[in-house]
Design a protein around this motif. Sequence first.
Motif, short mmCIF file in Angstrom:
data_model
loop_
_atom_site.label_atom_id
_atom_site.label_comp_id
_atom_site.label_asym_id
_atom_site.label_seq_id
_atom_site.Cartn_x
_atom_site.Cartn_y
_atom_site.Cartn_z
N GLU A 53 11.64 21.43 5.94
CA GLU A 53 11.68 21.48 4.48
C GLU A 53 10.68 20.53 3.81
OE1 GLU A 53 14.42 21.23 6.37
OE2 GLU A 53 15.12 23.30 6.11
N VAL A 54 10.08 19.64 4.58
CA VAL A 54 9.20 18.63 3.98
C VAL A 54 7.98 19.29 3.33
CG1 VAL A 54 7.94 18.20 6.14
CG2 VAL A 54 8.00 16.44 4.35
N ARG A 55 7.65 18.81 2.12
CA ARG A 55 6.47 19.30 1.40
C ARG A 55 5.44 18.19 1.19
NH1 ARG A 55 8.29 22.87 3.22
NH2 ARG A 55 9.16 24.79 2.35
N SER A 56 5.91 16.97 1.08
CA SER A 56 5.01 15.83 0.91
C SER A 56 5.57 14.64 1.69
CB SER A 56 4.89 15.43 -0.57
OG SER A 56 4.48 16.52 -1.36
N ILE A 57 4.67 13.78 2.14
CA ILE A 57 5.08 12.57 2.85
C ILE A 57 4.47 11.36 2.15
CG2 ILE A 57 5.00 11.29 5.02
CD1 ILE A 57 4.69 14.00 6.46
N VAL A 58 5.34 10.45 1.74
CA VAL A 58 4.89 9.20 1.14
C VAL A 58 4.80 8.17 2.26
CG1 VAL A 58 5.38 7.40 -0.55
CG2 VAL A 58 6.06 9.78 -1.01
N VAL A 59 3.62 7.61 2.45
CA VAL A 59 3.42 6.61 3.49
C VAL A 59 3.26 5.24 2.82
CG1 VAL A 59 2.09 5.94 5.53
CG2 VAL A 59 2.19 8.36 4.84
N LEU A 60 4.04 4.27 3.29
CA LEU A 60 4.01 2.94 2.68
C LEU A 60 3.65 1.88 3.71
CD1 LEU A 60 6.98 4.47 1.67
CD2 LEU A 60 6.40 2.93 -0.21
N GLY A 61 2.92 0.88 3.28
CA GLY A 61 2.53 -0.22 4.15
C GLY A 61 2.98 -1.55 3.58
N MET A 62 3.54 -2.40 4.43
CA MET A 62 3.95 -3.74 4.01
C MET A 62 3.19 -4.77 4.84
SD MET A 62 7.76 -5.50 3.87
CE MET A 62 8.31 -4.47 2.49
N ASN A 63 2.47 -5.63 4.17
CA ASN A 63 1.68 -6.65 4.82
C ASN A 63 2.57 -7.73 5.45
OD1 ASN A 63 -0.39 -8.60 5.40
ND2 ASN A 63 0.01 -9.55 3.41
N TYR A 64 2.27 -8.09 6.71
CA TYR A 64 2.98 -9.22 7.32
C TYR A 64 1.98 -10.24 7.88
CZ TYR A 64 2.33 -7.09 12.01
OH TYR A 64 1.81 -6.57 13.18
N GLY A 65 0.83 -10.31 7.23
CA GLY A 65 -0.23 -11.21 7.68
C GLY A 65 0.22 -12.66 7.78
N ALA A 74 0.86 -1.19 0.00
CA ALA A 74 0.00 0.00 0.00
C ALA A 74 0.89 1.23 0.00
CB ALA A 74 -0.91 0.01 1.22
N VAL A 75 0.43 2.27 -0.69
CA VAL A 75 1.19 3.52 -0.74
C VAL A 75 0.22 4.68 -0.87
CG1 VAL A 75 1.53 3.31 -3.24
CG2 VAL A 75 3.05 4.78 -1.92
N GLY A 76 0.51 5.75 -0.16
CA GLY A 76 -0.32 6.95 -0.23
C GLY A 76 0.53 8.18 0.02
N VAL A 77 -0.01 9.33 -0.31
CA VAL A 77 0.71 10.59 -0.13
C VAL A 77 -0.13 11.53 0.72
CG1 VAL A 77 1.61 12.65 -1.30
CG2 VAL A 77 1.98 10.38 -2.30
N VAL A 78 0.55 12.27 1.59
CA VAL A 78 -0.15 13.19 2.49
C VAL A 78 0.69 14.45 2.67
CG1 VAL A 78 0.89 12.18 4.57
CG2 VAL A 78 -1.34 13.28 4.73
N ARG A 79 0.03 15.55 2.94
CA ARG A 79 0.74 16.78 3.27
C ARG A 79 1.20 16.73 4.72
NH1 ARG A 79 1.83 18.74 -1.69
NH2 ARG A 79 0.02 19.62 -2.78
N PRO A 80 2.26 17.42 5.07
CA PRO A 80 2.75 17.38 6.46
C PRO A 80 1.80 18.00 7.47
CG PRO A 80 4.03 18.92 5.11
CD PRO A 80 3.18 18.15 4.17
#
Length: 383
Positions: free
Chosen positions: A72-84, A25-31
């Motif tokens: 200085e951050v303008r965007s944050i990429v959030v990533l998820g890795m499944n460990y089910g 999973a991957v998404g982008v968010v503002r700080p």
Amino acid sequence: MRTSTSEARLRALIDNEAARAGFDAVGVVRPDAIPQAPERLRQFVADGFHGSMDWITETLERRAQPSVLWPEVRSIVVLGMNYGPDHDPRGILAHKGIGAISVYARNRDYHDVIKGRLKDIAGKIVARAGGDVKVFVDTAPVMEKPLAQAAGLGWQGKHTNLVSRNLGSWLFLATIFTTAELEPDEADVDRCGSCRACLDACPTNAFPAPYRIDARRCISYLTIENKGPIPQEFRAAIGNRIYGCDDCLAACPWNKFAKTASEAKLIARDDLREPALADLLTLDDAAFRALFSGSPIKRIGRDRFLRNVLIAAGNSADAGLLCACRDLLSDPSSLVRGAAIWAVARLDADLATSLCVPAIVEETDPDVLAEWRSISSLSKVHA
């Protein structure tokens, strides 16, 4: 907001590289997307729910707002890795002679697995867009879970962990802070409804209310972050859990949509799936380090780990573990000695009582003395 062609291409690159690196999973968010987080965090600390995790209070301002951590951050990429897991991890709790290790810790340390992959993705972002990046995997003062919800990866459930419609409650989270401008994703919404399965599953009642956790009562905190003796009131409830606890995660109904994680992706440790307490009780420091090389368990050290194993041994009702527990009554570590007293008393109360008086004369550590004196007091009550 209209996305430019360059932004769209950069986002496509991020999505492709994240999938190639094994992220699910991957998404982008503002700080500035989690304005409610600072006050919630402050309340958590004000209530004392952080226990002895002083690093939370020390990094409170940076943790609450990403732009304070890195202006200085303008965007944050959030990533998820499944460990089910491929099974319900609670099944092992019925086998008292086996140590229950939290699912995530049965693999190679996820910090090591994920960080290298994050750096590769971050390097490609810089190569395409220029600017600067920073990568974080759990150890930095970043509030990954509210950021993940704001980025659309899922929502923080009543157990305070992230829940995904597609991956359930089994997700490692990581972030890439970048100076690049990226179009943010839509936040996810809470889908817990009236369900309280995770709350009811907690063996130690660590949730004073939905969406709130008192870490001081949480088995994961007690067996990992807690550096001292485990409080008497929680020992029996811990059962054979020797590192962490998966009960609230495993109880989540959204796990029916979770996928079994690839062992190759996570670098699974089959030897940590069902470890015998009898073997773990004999570990000295060198053997502990060898066994848990590359494992997140290594960071708590042999003494804290043996404390946990001894609590499990005391809960096992297995007289075959008595000799190993008794041997640890003279361990150099006061933490181990104190836990060994409780284990011996649970397995053979008469033996513990007979050892009490000479031990009290010789012992100097106040915590260990308190353990012996509690045995002595009980023996007088039942005399």
